[in-house]
Design an enzyme around this catalytic site. Sequence first.
Site, PDB file in Angstrom:
ATOM      1  N   ARG A  21      -3.707   1.317   2.425  1.00 35.95           N
ATOM      2  CA  ARG A  21      -2.655   0.314   2.376  1.00 35.95           C
ATOM      3  C   ARG A  21      -1.392   0.867   3.024  1.00 35.95           C
ATOM      4  O   ARG A  21      -1.052   2.046   2.856  1.00 35.95           O
ATOM      5  CB  ARG A  21      -2.333  -0.071   0.930  1.00 35.95           C
ATOM      6  CG  ARG A  21      -3.294  -1.138   0.389  1.00 35.95           C
ATOM      7  CD  ARG A  21      -3.044  -2.486   1.073  1.00 35.95           C
ATOM      8  NE  ARG A  21      -3.956  -3.535   0.675  1.00 35.95           N
ATOM      9  CZ  ARG A  21      -5.095  -3.867   1.303  1.00 35.95           C
ATOM     10  NH1 ARG A  21      -5.494  -3.187   2.364  1.00 35.95           N
ATOM     11  NH2 ARG A  21      -5.831  -4.876   0.891  1.00 35.95           N
ATOM     12  N   GLU A  81       3.098  -5.782   8.119  1.00 37.04           N
ATOM     13  CA  GLU A  81       2.069  -6.204   9.077  1.00 37.04           C
ATOM     14  C   GLU A  81       2.296  -7.651   9.491  1.00 37.04           C
ATOM     15  O   GLU A  81       2.641  -8.465   8.626  1.00 37.04           O
ATOM     16  CB  GLU A  81       0.671  -6.045   8.458  1.00 37.04           C
ATOM     17  CG  GLU A  81       0.337  -4.597   8.185  1.00 37.04           C
ATOM     18  CD  GLU A  81      -1.081  -4.399   7.619  1.00 37.04           C
ATOM     19  OE1 GLU A  81      -1.889  -5.330   7.669  1.00 37.04           O
ATOM     20  OE2 GLU A  81      -1.348  -3.287   7.138  1.00 37.04           O
ATOM     21  N   HIS A 138      -5.189  -3.120  11.409  1.00 36.44           N
ATOM     22  CA  HIS A 138      -5.860  -3.449  10.138  1.00 36.44           C
ATOM     23  C   HIS A 138      -7.301  -3.938  10.398  1.00 36.44           C
ATOM     24  O   HIS A 138      -7.652  -5.075  10.072  1.00 36.44           O
ATOM     25  CB  HIS A 138      -5.064  -4.493   9.352  1.00 36.44           C
ATOM     26  CG  HIS A 138      -5.355  -4.465   7.873  1.00 36.44           C
ATOM     27  ND1 HIS A 138      -4.426  -4.725   6.917  1.00 36.44           N
ATOM     28  CD2 HIS A 138      -6.513  -4.199   7.189  1.00 36.44           C
ATOM     29  CE1 HIS A 138      -4.976  -4.642   5.714  1.00 36.44           C
ATOM     30  NE2 HIS A 138      -6.262  -4.310   5.857  1.00 36.44           N
TER      31      HIS A 138
HETATM   32  N1  NAI Z   1      -8.170  -1.065   5.938  1.00 35.41           N
HETATM   33  C1  NAI Z   1      -8.885  -2.045   5.404  1.00 35.41           C
HETATM   34  O1  NAI Z   1      -9.206  -3.029   6.043  1.00 35.41           O
HETATM   35  C2  NAI Z   1      -9.349  -1.939   3.989  1.00 35.41           C
HETATM   36  C3  NAI Z   1      -8.594  -1.273   3.063  1.00 35.41           C
HETATM   37  N2  NAI Z   1      -8.998  -1.202   1.763  1.00 35.41           N
HETATM   38  C4  NAI Z   1      -8.152  -0.436   0.867  1.00 35.41           C
HETATM   39  O2  NAI Z   1      -8.732   0.859   0.645  1.00 35.41           O
HETATM   40  C5  NAI Z   1      -8.279   1.385  -0.603  1.00 35.41           C
HETATM   41  C6  NAI Z   1      -9.433   1.976  -1.399  1.00 35.41           C
HETATM   42  O3  NAI Z   1     -10.361   0.953  -1.726  1.00 35.41           O
HETATM   43  P1  NAI Z   1     -11.647   1.227  -2.687  1.00 35.41           P
HETATM   44  O4  NAI Z   1     -12.211   2.561  -2.415  1.00 35.41           O
HETATM   45  O5  NAI Z   1     -12.495   0.021  -2.601  1.00 35.41           O
HETATM   46  O6  NAI Z   1     -10.926   1.233  -4.078  1.00 35.41           O
HETATM   47  P2  NAI Z   1     -11.441   1.888  -5.462  1.00 35.41           P
HETATM   48  O7  NAI Z   1     -10.705   1.173  -6.511  1.00 35.41           O
HETATM   49  O8  NAI Z   1     -12.918   1.939  -5.508  1.00 35.41           O
HETATM   50  O9  NAI Z   1     -10.880   3.387  -5.369  1.00 35.41           O
HETATM   51  C7  NAI Z   1      -9.509   3.731  -5.448  1.00 35.41           C
HETATM   52  C8  NAI Z   1      -9.426   5.128  -6.056  1.00 35.41           C
HETATM   53  O10 NAI Z   1      -8.054   5.535  -6.038  1.00 35.41           O
HETATM   54  C9  NAI Z   1      -7.817   6.260  -7.246  1.00 35.41           C
HETATM   55  N3  NAI Z   1      -6.377   6.281  -7.507  1.00 35.41           N
HETATM   56  C10 NAI Z   1      -5.617   5.317  -8.099  1.00 35.41           C
HETATM   57  N4  NAI Z   1      -4.327   5.745  -8.167  1.00 35.41           N
HETATM   58  C11 NAI Z   1      -4.297   6.983  -7.597  1.00 35.41           C
HETATM   59  C12 NAI Z   1      -3.261   7.933  -7.376  1.00 35.41           C
HETATM   60  N5  NAI Z   1      -1.997   7.685  -7.762  1.00 35.41           N
HETATM   61  N6  NAI Z   1      -3.586   9.090  -6.761  1.00 35.41           N
HETATM   62  C13 NAI Z   1      -4.864   9.361  -6.363  1.00 35.41           C
HETATM   63  N7  NAI Z   1      -5.898   8.514  -6.591  1.00 35.41           N
HETATM   64  C14 NAI Z   1      -5.607   7.332  -7.177  1.00 35.41           C
HETATM   65  C15 NAI Z   1      -8.633   5.535  -8.290  1.00 35.41           C
HETATM   66  O11 NAI Z   1      -8.928   6.355  -9.406  1.00 35.41           O
HETATM   67  C16 NAI Z   1      -9.894   5.181  -7.513  1.00 35.41           C
HETATM   68  O12 NAI Z   1     -10.889   6.163  -7.687  1.00 35.41           O
HETATM   69  C17 NAI Z   1      -7.552   0.218  -1.289  1.00 35.41           C
HETATM   70  O13 NAI Z   1      -6.160   0.370  -1.074  1.00 35.41           O
HETATM   71  C18 NAI Z   1      -8.045  -1.016  -0.530  1.00 35.41           C
HETATM   72  O14 NAI Z   1      -7.126  -2.093  -0.605  1.00 35.41           O
HETATM   73  C19 NAI Z   1     -10.189  -1.720   1.338  1.00 35.41           C
HETATM   74  C20 NAI Z   1     -10.994  -2.389   2.226  1.00 35.41           C
HETATM   75  C21 NAI Z   1     -10.619  -2.586   3.617  1.00 35.41           C
HETATM   76  O1  AKG Z   2      -9.564  -9.184   5.359  1.00 31.92           O
HETATM   77  C1  AKG Z   2      -9.295  -8.140   5.938  1.00 31.92           C
HETATM   78  O2  AKG Z   2      -9.636  -7.881   7.106  1.00 31.92           O
HETATM   79  C2  AKG Z   2      -8.506  -7.068   5.161  1.00 31.92           C
HETATM   80  C3  AKG Z   2      -9.413  -6.191   4.377  1.00 31.92           C
HETATM   81  C4  AKG Z   2      -8.685  -5.451   3.329  1.00 31.92           C
HETATM   82  O3  AKG Z   2      -7.734  -4.775   3.567  1.00 31.92           O
HETATM   83  C5  AKG Z   2      -9.195  -5.588   1.939  1.00 31.92           C
HETATM   84  O4  AKG Z   2     -10.277  -6.131   1.742  1.00 31.92           O
HETATM   85  O5  AKG Z   2      -8.489  -5.109   1.034  1.00 31.92           O
END
Ligand code: NAI
Ligand code: AKG
Length: 526
Positions: free
Chosen positions: A230, A259, A278
Amino acid sequence: MSKVLVSDSIDQAGIDILSQVAEVNFNPNVSPEELLTIIPDYDALMIRSGTRVTQEVIEAGKQLKIIGRAGVGVDNVDIPAATRHGIVVVNSPEGNTIAAAEHALAMMLALSRHISDANQSVKSNKWQRKLFIGTEVYKKNLGVVGLGKIGSHVATVARAMGMKLLAYDPFISVERAEQLGCRLVEMDLLLRESDYITLHIPKTPDTTHLINDEAIAKMKPTARIINCSRGGIIDEEALAKALKEGQIAGAALDVYESEPLGESPLRELGKEIVLTPHLGASTAEAQVNVAVDVAEQIRDVLLGLPARSAVNIPGLSPNVIEKLRPYMELAETLGNLVAQLAGGRIELLDVRLQGELATNESQPLVVAALKGLLSQALRERVNYVNASIEAKERGIRVIETRDASMRDYSGSLHLSATGSMGKHSVTGALLNDGEIHITSIDEFPINVPPTHYMLFTVHRDMPGIIGKIGSLLGSFNVNIASMQVGRKIVRGDAVMVLSLDDPLPEGVLTEIMKVPGIRDAHTVTL
Ligand SMILES: NC(=O)C1=CN([C@@H]2O[C@H](COP(=O)(O)OP(=O)(O)OC[C@H]3O[C@@H](n4cnc5c(N)ncnc54)[C@H](O)[C@@H]3O)[C@@H](O)[C@H]2O)C=CC1
Ligand SMILES: O=C(O)CCC(=O)C(=O)O
């Protein structure tokens, strides 16, 4: 026939599913103003990250039953407003995990081998082999910040590429990190020892500008950082300056503080930075996954069936929901509160359903308490469906007890959690007007409604101590909205609960702990 508005571009597979039960209008270019005028006609809204579903949109959507986010993050939806209006919000917590993990890995390799700039150079008829000498990732230290779904997959693949893994995640057990071949360390050590750092965490008050001047100063001059999680977790100004001055070697970013990325010093940098717009979830497979996952849930809700990944309202029958809804909020609030008191790495949650709640029908309250407990770590990725599985994977043991004996309130909930800050407990109940009240903290009786910023202390019950805390907070310009003290015996130990108008500035908790007679102090944001 029900009507569904799809206001962002989603895969056709999702539209096909929705068309089985509803009239679907695909309008990915709808303006915020137009959305407000057309939303009253719709029963469901399906979005990605482009549409902002504000309180105004929700209030205008008089017929809305469900909002589906084809993706993970629901930061573009006003969830409390949707909940207040009884609108289910669903997402797809896992549909784009692999896509996002692979994007982070691709960014790491692209950065190491200057793929983007080398490509640009060849396309402009140049042949600059010396300019694009890269570095290998083999045997390098990769620091994974956040070992959740995406971070775990990145770790697994990076390990297969011969990288040595460090991880920082205050909510994950040492066993889970070891299973993934990661050494679980503190953030400081990860910053100092990593050759590559990859961020996979939610954006929260704790993680905003986690990578700032101070953190960058601890990194190796050869270090490279990747952010596909993020925007705002990295302080972009600090990063641009550090790259310009050669304090670190490189960065690859998919997400930005704002963004689309506007004017930014990041754009002026050379091959030391790789930027994508993104794209983490932008694969054909992920777009099908999230579209199908969310469209199926919208279809089910329109048919009167429960949703499997509801972010706000669980997939229960309307009768049960109606009865439990106010208590669900109580259970979530208490779960969130006790998680902050007990600290990260929770090992045990004990849930006691008391009075009229001591029935089997109240089981969803245990799940709601877990959802609240895990929301500190997982934010919108935890829901009523996955909360129990997520807790199990994190090694959290859950004990459930029922105690029907009458207490001061018809039904109350007692949670006790053991974590890195020891064992803490809270009790809560609903007053006659349905208002949530915290009725005990660490077994000390109190009676306060939860508020956004709170401070709890355990102290010796002696004259002057309350005044000292008040003056201390005043000296830091923190305004106290209300204050209450609870004790079991006179001049024994007591608990003080303060509702604050402002968050506690850094360092104040340490000053509070220095006040003679204070045994423990916690600040909490609900
Ligand atoms: N670039 C993109 O298009 C996408 C970005 N994302 C983002 O990727 C990130 C991770 O997603 P997931 O792995 O699915 O989430 P998840 O919820 O499975 O994992 C997040 C991890 O971060 C840890 N965490 C929470 N606060 C923390 C802190 N202060 N310090 C260190 N660790 C901490 C949690 O314990 C958890 O293990 C999210 O921000 C999500 O929005 C997800 C999908 C697509
Ligand atoms: O819809 C998208 O491409 C953004 C994905 C993303 O950041 C999310 O699923 O959290």
